[in-house]
Design an enzyme around this catalytic site. Sequence first.
Site, PDB file in Angstrom:
ATOM      1  N   THR A  71       0.819  -1.212   0.000  1.00 34.06           N
ATOM      2  CA  THR A  71       0.000   0.000   0.000  1.00 34.06           C
ATOM      3  C   THR A  71       0.855   1.264   0.000  1.00 34.06           C
ATOM      4  OG1 THR A  71      -1.453   1.268   1.453  1.00 34.06           O
ATOM      5  CG2 THR A  71      -0.106  -0.360   2.519  1.00 34.06           C
ATOM      6  N   ASP A  72       0.277   2.357  -0.472  1.00 35.48           N
ATOM      7  CA  ASP A  72       1.001   3.640  -0.389  1.00 35.48           C
ATOM      8  C   ASP A  72       1.081   4.139   1.053  1.00 35.48           C
ATOM      9  OD1 ASP A  72      -1.690   4.336  -0.056  1.00 35.48           O
ATOM     10  OD2 ASP A  72      -1.695   5.902  -1.591  1.00 35.48           O
ATOM     11  N   GLU A  73       0.273   3.540   1.954  1.00 36.74           N
ATOM     12  CA  GLU A  73       0.223   4.049   3.326  1.00 36.74           C
ATOM     13  C   GLU A  73       1.548   3.859   4.069  1.00 36.74           C
ATOM     14  OE1 GLU A  73      -3.485   3.257   5.379  1.00 36.74           O
ATOM     15  OE2 GLU A  73      -4.556   3.073   3.494  1.00 36.74           O
ATOM     16  N   LYS A 120       2.270  -3.466   7.238  1.00 39.32           N
ATOM     17  CA  LYS A 120       2.555  -3.631   5.800  1.00 39.32           C
ATOM     18  C   LYS A 120       4.006  -3.216   5.505  1.00 39.32           C
ATOM     19  CE  LYS A 120       0.111  -4.717   2.867  1.00 39.32           C
ATOM     20  NZ  LYS A 120      -0.279  -6.043   2.306  1.00 39.32           N
ATOM     21  N   TYR A 169      -1.825  -0.695  10.920  1.00 39.25           N
ATOM     22  CA  TYR A 169      -1.956  -1.336   9.596  1.00 39.25           C
ATOM     23  C   TYR A 169      -0.748  -1.017   8.731  1.00 39.25           C
ATOM     24  CZ  TYR A 169      -3.319  -1.761   4.662  1.00 39.25           C
ATOM     25  OH  TYR A 169      -3.327  -2.042   3.329  1.00 39.25           O
TER      26      TYR A 169
HETATM   27  P1  NAD Z   1      -9.598  -7.516   2.021  1.00 38.53           P
HETATM   28  O1  NAD Z   1      -9.605  -7.235   3.486  1.00 38.53           O
HETATM   29  O2  NAD Z   1     -10.818  -7.254   1.216  1.00 38.53           O
HETATM   30  O3  NAD Z   1      -9.212  -9.061   1.753  1.00 38.53           O
HETATM   31  C1  NAD Z   1      -8.184  -9.685   2.439  1.00 38.53           C
HETATM   32  C2  NAD Z   1      -8.319 -11.196   2.190  1.00 38.53           C
HETATM   33  O4  NAD Z   1      -7.250 -11.848   2.889  1.00 38.53           O
HETATM   34  C3  NAD Z   1      -9.622 -11.801   2.696  1.00 38.53           C
HETATM   35  O5  NAD Z   1     -10.171 -12.674   1.724  1.00 38.53           O
HETATM   36  C4  NAD Z   1      -9.207 -12.583   3.936  1.00 38.53           C
HETATM   37  O6  NAD Z   1     -10.022 -13.709   4.194  1.00 38.53           O
HETATM   38  C5  NAD Z   1      -7.784 -12.980   3.586  1.00 38.53           C
HETATM   39  N1  NAD Z   1      -6.963 -13.234   4.772  1.00 38.53           N
HETATM   40  C6  NAD Z   1      -6.832 -12.436   5.876  1.00 38.53           C
HETATM   41  N2  NAD Z   1      -6.014 -13.027   6.766  1.00 38.53           N
HETATM   42  C7  NAD Z   1      -5.596 -14.200   6.210  1.00 38.53           C
HETATM   43  C8  NAD Z   1      -4.741 -15.248   6.651  1.00 38.53           C
HETATM   44  N3  NAD Z   1      -4.148 -15.201   7.856  1.00 38.53           N
HETATM   45  N4  NAD Z   1      -4.537 -16.287   5.824  1.00 38.53           N
HETATM   46  C9  NAD Z   1      -5.134 -16.354   4.607  1.00 38.53           C
HETATM   47  N5  NAD Z   1      -5.977 -15.403   4.155  1.00 38.53           N
HETATM   48  C10 NAD Z   1      -6.209 -14.336   4.952  1.00 38.53           C
HETATM   49  O7  NAD Z   1      -8.338  -6.718   1.463  1.00 38.53           O
HETATM   50  P2  NAD Z   1      -8.143  -5.940   0.079  1.00 38.53           P
HETATM   51  O8  NAD Z   1      -8.672  -4.576   0.229  1.00 38.53           O
HETATM   52  O9  NAD Z   1      -8.595  -6.794  -1.019  1.00 38.53           O
HETATM   53  O10 NAD Z   1      -6.547  -5.840   0.058  1.00 38.53           O
HETATM   54  C11 NAD Z   1      -5.760  -6.892  -0.501  1.00 38.53           C
HETATM   55  C12 NAD Z   1      -4.284  -6.521  -0.396  1.00 38.53           C
HETATM   56  O11 NAD Z   1      -4.047  -5.291  -1.085  1.00 38.53           O
HETATM   57  C13 NAD Z   1      -3.805  -6.305   1.043  1.00 38.53           C
HETATM   58  O12 NAD Z   1      -2.512  -6.826   1.151  1.00 38.53           O
HETATM   59  C14 NAD Z   1      -3.797  -4.785   1.200  1.00 38.53           C
HETATM   60  O13 NAD Z   1      -2.827  -4.383   2.136  1.00 38.53           O
HETATM   61  C15 NAD Z   1      -3.424  -4.358  -0.213  1.00 38.53           C
HETATM   62  N6  NAD Z   1      -3.920  -3.035  -0.615  1.00 38.53           N
HETATM   63  C16 NAD Z   1      -5.248  -2.709  -0.460  1.00 38.53           C
HETATM   64  C17 NAD Z   1      -5.696  -1.450  -0.906  1.00 38.53           C
HETATM   65  C18 NAD Z   1      -7.152  -1.061  -0.805  1.00 38.53           C
HETATM   66  O14 NAD Z   1      -7.498   0.093  -1.083  1.00 38.53           O
HETATM   67  N7  NAD Z   1      -8.049  -1.959  -0.427  1.00 38.53           N
HETATM   68  C19 NAD Z   1      -4.794  -0.544  -1.463  1.00 38.53           C
HETATM   69  C20 NAD Z   1      -3.444  -0.921  -1.607  1.00 38.53           C
HETATM   70  C21 NAD Z   1      -3.034  -2.171  -1.186  1.00 38.53           C
HETATM   71  P1  TYD Z   2     -10.751   3.993   4.283  1.00 38.95           P
HETATM   72  O1  TYD Z   2     -11.702   3.588   3.230  1.00 38.95           O
HETATM   73  O2  TYD Z   2     -10.854   3.349   5.640  1.00 38.95           O
HETATM   74  O3  TYD Z   2      -9.276   3.814   3.677  1.00 38.95           O
HETATM   75  P2  TYD Z   2      -7.834   4.268   4.307  1.00 38.95           P
HETATM   76  O4  TYD Z   2      -8.018   4.658   5.719  1.00 38.95           O
HETATM   77  O5  TYD Z   2      -7.034   3.023   4.153  1.00 38.95           O
HETATM   78  O6  TYD Z   2      -7.371   5.396   3.436  1.00 38.95           O
HETATM   79  O7  TYD Z   2     -10.877   5.561   4.513  1.00 38.95           O
HETATM   80  C1  TYD Z   2     -10.705   6.491   3.464  1.00 38.95           C
HETATM   81  C2  TYD Z   2     -10.769   7.881   4.057  1.00 38.95           C
HETATM   82  O8  TYD Z   2     -12.086   8.128   4.554  1.00 38.95           O
HETATM   83  C3  TYD Z   2      -9.827   8.085   5.236  1.00 38.95           C
HETATM   84  O9  TYD Z   2      -9.329   9.419   5.206  1.00 38.95           O
HETATM   85  C4  TYD Z   2     -10.735   7.904   6.449  1.00 38.95           C
HETATM   86  C5  TYD Z   2     -12.072   8.415   5.962  1.00 38.95           C
HETATM   87  N1  TYD Z   2     -13.268   7.761   6.550  1.00 38.95           N
HETATM   88  C6  TYD Z   2     -14.291   8.526   7.107  1.00 38.95           C
HETATM   89  O10 TYD Z   2     -14.242   9.778   7.132  1.00 38.95           O
HETATM   90  N2  TYD Z   2     -15.365   7.872   7.632  1.00 38.95           N
HETATM   91  C7  TYD Z   2     -15.480   6.517   7.630  1.00 38.95           C
HETATM   92  O11 TYD Z   2     -16.477   5.958   8.146  1.00 38.95           O
HETATM   93  C8  TYD Z   2     -14.414   5.735   7.034  1.00 38.95           C
HETATM   94  C9  TYD Z   2     -14.482   4.238   7.013  1.00 38.95           C
HETATM   95  C10 TYD Z   2     -13.334   6.399   6.498  1.00 38.95           C
END
Ligand code: NAD
Ligand code: TYD
Length: 357
Positions: A135-137, A165, A161
């Site tokens: 992630t960019d975070e 990561k 989180y």
């Molecule tokens: P998500 O929470 O929707 O899905 C995560 C999946 O991992 C789920 O299916 C869960 O069952 C599985 N999982 C969790 N713990 C596990 C374990 N111990 N063993 C096996 N499986 C397990 O997450 P997402 O939003 O799809 O993100 C996927 C990846 O991309 C993550 O690594 C996250 O850090 C990264 N990422 C997400 C975003 C975003 O905006 N969602 C952005 C950048 C990077």
């Molecule tokens: P989120 O979707 O949780 O992603 P991330 O924290 O990983 O960026 O949140 C996106 C943005 O929205 C973040 O600045 C937090 C804000 N936010 C709210 O203001 N209210 C909410 O209920 C949630 C879930 C997020």
Amino acid sequence: MVQPKRNILITGGAGFIGSHVVRLFVNKYPEYHIYNLDKLTYAGNLENLKDIEDKPNYTFIKEDICNYEAILEIFQKYNINGVIHLAAESHVDRSIKDPFTFAQTNVMGTLSLLQAAKVCWDGKYEGKRFYHISTDEVYGSLEFDGTFFTEETKYDPHSPYSASKASSDHFVRAYHDTYGLPTIVTNCSNNYGPYQFPEKLIPLFINNILEGKPLPVYGKGENVRDWLYVEDHARAIDLIFHEGKIADTYNIGGFNEWKNIDLIKVIIKTVDRLLGKPEGTSDHLITYVTDRAGHDLRYAIDSNKLKNELGWEPSLQFEEGIEKTVRWYLDNQKWIKNITSGGYESYYNTIYKYLFK
Ligand code: NAD
Ligand code: TYD
């Protein structure tokens, strides 16, 4: 020389981004075998993959990435020669309440996969690939000064989180530098689109508007995120898995920054319009609540390296992506109902009590 068959382990394939990646690979590469390994936590849902579950080149394995012995056995049994690692605990608010689970899954789980790949591949790295999705975070937070995160930006994570990561990214690079494991890391901005669990901003707010529930805006709503449609992320992952340079890092982002409150107004407007309601109907649901602890101010990704070296660009304009996303949630209310009942319900209510007390 005949290339060995590609047996690819995709972890977290039942989650939001993972399900899009699994679908893309299963449909696009019938000659590969895709093993989707997922523990099925609250965020994992096999309904996300109903359309491909019977394909002959697809196998689901229910397993925990932290279970090293089981993971090693899976590598050996299925002759895994490529890994796309997405399994993780992914929600910042949960990490604030339960950091141990994040360290366990994101750090120890990644380490367990790395070690299994190292032991199974045993130095024979030709054609092998361990691709870690991050992630960019991990880069921390930017000011409102027009700067971007690049691949050279120093890591500065603030939430449990992003700290977990960041740690997993370091382990991946350490396995390359120490053992020569053929690794790649990518750092992507906020994704949105179908099948995202309704705890993240966009699906939570769409769902709350539909149910007439308050929309909890953290702080003043001035934080900025860079949003990318999930299928564009999946396309980038496909390209980088096949053509990315070993030991390299690529940033993935949409050059699409939105202040939360402005994004929220777009969501409200789109939902009201698609429901045939007059503009402004749901504006009253906006509710400012206590800010998230350690809330990063601004994320913005410079993805020019990926564009210049591999030719990737986002394909969807934001307006189009949001429209598609809102339509999908309106058309898939059953999907939402299934996951917001049962186990999730108690978490949902806890969060609500905490936000609105
Ligand atoms: P998500 O929470 O929707 O899905 C995560 C999946 O991992 C789920 O299916 C869960 O069952 C599985 N999982 C969790 N713990 C596990 C374990 N111990 N063993 C096996 N499986 C397990 O997450 P997402 O939003 O799809 O993100 C996927 C990846 O991309 C993550 O690594 C996250 O850090 C990264 N990422 C997400 C975003 C975003 O905006 N969602 C952005 C950048 C990077
Ligand atoms: P989120 O979707 O949780 O992603 P991330 O924290 O990983 O960026 O949140 C996106 C943005 O929205 C973040 O600045 C937090 C804000 N936010 C709210 O203001 N209210 C909410 O209920 C949630 C879930 C997020």
